[in-house]
Design a protein around this motif. Structure first.
Motif, PDB file in Angstrom:
ATOM      1  N   ASP A   8       0.050  -9.564 -14.902  1.00 27.87           N
ATOM      2  CA  ASP A   8       1.364  -9.287 -15.074  1.00 27.87           C
ATOM      3  C   ASP A   8       2.108  -7.812 -14.643  1.00 27.87           C
ATOM      4  OD1 ASP A   8       3.910 -10.245 -15.767  1.00 27.87           O
ATOM      5  OD2 ASP A   8       3.689  -9.684 -17.781  1.00 27.87           O
ATOM      6  N   GLY A   9       1.530  -7.147 -13.531  1.00 26.27           N
ATOM      7  CA  GLY A   9       2.045  -5.953 -13.024  1.00 26.27           C
ATOM      8  C   GLY A   9       1.266  -4.868 -13.824  1.00 26.27           C
ATOM      9  N   SER A  51       1.010  -1.241   0.074  1.00 25.82           N
ATOM     10  CA  SER A  51       0.125   0.085   0.195  1.00 25.82           C
ATOM     11  C   SER A  51       0.918   1.266   0.140  1.00 25.82           C
ATOM     12  CB  SER A  51      -0.960  -0.179   1.160  1.00 25.82           C
ATOM     13  OG  SER A  51      -1.762   1.021   1.447  1.00 25.82           O
ATOM     14  N   THR A  52       0.420   2.446  -0.540  1.00 27.76           N
ATOM     15  CA  THR A  52       1.100   3.574  -0.691  1.00 27.76           C
ATOM     16  C   THR A  52       0.151   4.700  -0.636  1.00 27.76           C
ATOM     17  OG1 THR A  52       2.721   4.856  -1.696  1.00 27.76           O
ATOM     18  CG2 THR A  52       1.245   3.826  -3.145  1.00 27.76           C
ATOM     19  N   THR A  98       1.722  -0.676  -9.797  1.00 27.34           N
ATOM     20  CA  THR A  98       1.330  -2.201  -9.808  1.00 27.34           C
ATOM     21  C   THR A  98       2.793  -2.640 -10.458  1.00 27.34           C
ATOM     22  OG1 THR A  98       0.332  -1.631 -12.114  1.00 27.34           O
ATOM     23  CG2 THR A  98      -1.007  -1.922  -9.911  1.00 27.34           C
ATOM     24  N   ALA A  99       3.438  -1.889 -11.486  1.00 30.95           N
ATOM     25  CA  ALA A  99       4.659  -2.608 -12.132  1.00 30.95           C
ATOM     26  C   ALA A  99       5.619  -2.815 -10.783  1.00 30.95           C
ATOM     27  CB  ALA A  99       5.184  -1.561 -12.889  1.00 30.95           C
ATOM     28  N   ALA A 100       5.808  -1.961 -10.028  1.00 30.03           N
ATOM     29  CA  ALA A 100       6.637  -2.296  -8.916  1.00 30.03           C
ATOM     30  C   ALA A 100       6.239  -3.432  -8.150  1.00 30.03           C
ATOM     31  CB  ALA A 100       6.879  -0.928  -7.794  1.00 30.03           C
ATOM     32  N   ALA A 101       4.881  -3.665  -7.894  1.00 32.22           N
ATOM     33  CA  ALA A 101       4.559  -4.758  -6.967  1.00 32.22           C
ATOM     34  C   ALA A 101       4.513  -6.104  -8.035  1.00 32.22           C
ATOM     35  CB  ALA A 101       2.996  -4.539  -6.862  1.00 32.22           C
ATOM     36  N   GLY A 102       4.496  -5.972  -9.248  1.00 33.30           N
ATOM     37  CA  GLY A 102       4.492  -7.158 -10.127  1.00 33.30           C
ATOM     38  C   GLY A 102       3.613  -8.112  -9.856  1.00 33.30           C
TER      39      GLY A 102
END
Length: 136
Positions: free
Chosen positions: A103-104, A3-4, A27-31
């Protein structure tokens, strides 16, 4: 769950602010796969998934002006004229949305974007909570 909290400056005019890039970065950072939940912890703002940049955002604001005029009819009457409408708006445009992530990447449709909707001209700075729940 990751969460951020995003700080979003909306200014002192009604706005539909595209937050898709910030959501995509998160979401890319979470993957991976999962769900992105977008929440606005304010009583006078909402989150919408809609087409932006082709005047749909202007149409949305015009529709809100028609449905919720900024006049003196509102009993919740502090702040600028018509401020009470800002407190009714989240009943029409919820303060949250959930988007699948594959897929992120948010699995949005071709013309869909994620937007913060803010008609409260008294509060120029907002927060948006992004939460990613990964699939297991």
């Amino acid at each position: 769950m990751r969460s951020t909290l995003l700080a979003v400056h909306t200014g002192r005019t009604e706005v539909v602010r595209d937050i898709t890039p910030e959501c995509t970065d998160f979401t890319a950072a979470a993957g991976g796969d999962g769900l992105l939940h977008i929440f606005v912890p304010h009583a006078t703002a909402g989150v919408a998934v809609l087409e932006l940049g082709a005047y749909s955002d202007d149409d949305l604001l015009a529709a809100l002006r028609d449905l919720l005029p900024a006049d003196d009819r509102w009993r919740h009457a502090h702040g600028s004229r018509g401020h009470g409408r800002s407190h009714v708006m989240p009943a029409l445009i919820a303060p949250y949305a959930t988007v699948p992530v594959l897929d992120g990447k948010p699995a949005l449709g071709t013309w869909q974007s994620i937007a913060l909707v803010d008609v409260n001209v008294d509060n120029p700075d907002r927060q948006v909570r992004l939460s990613f729940l990964a699939s297991v």
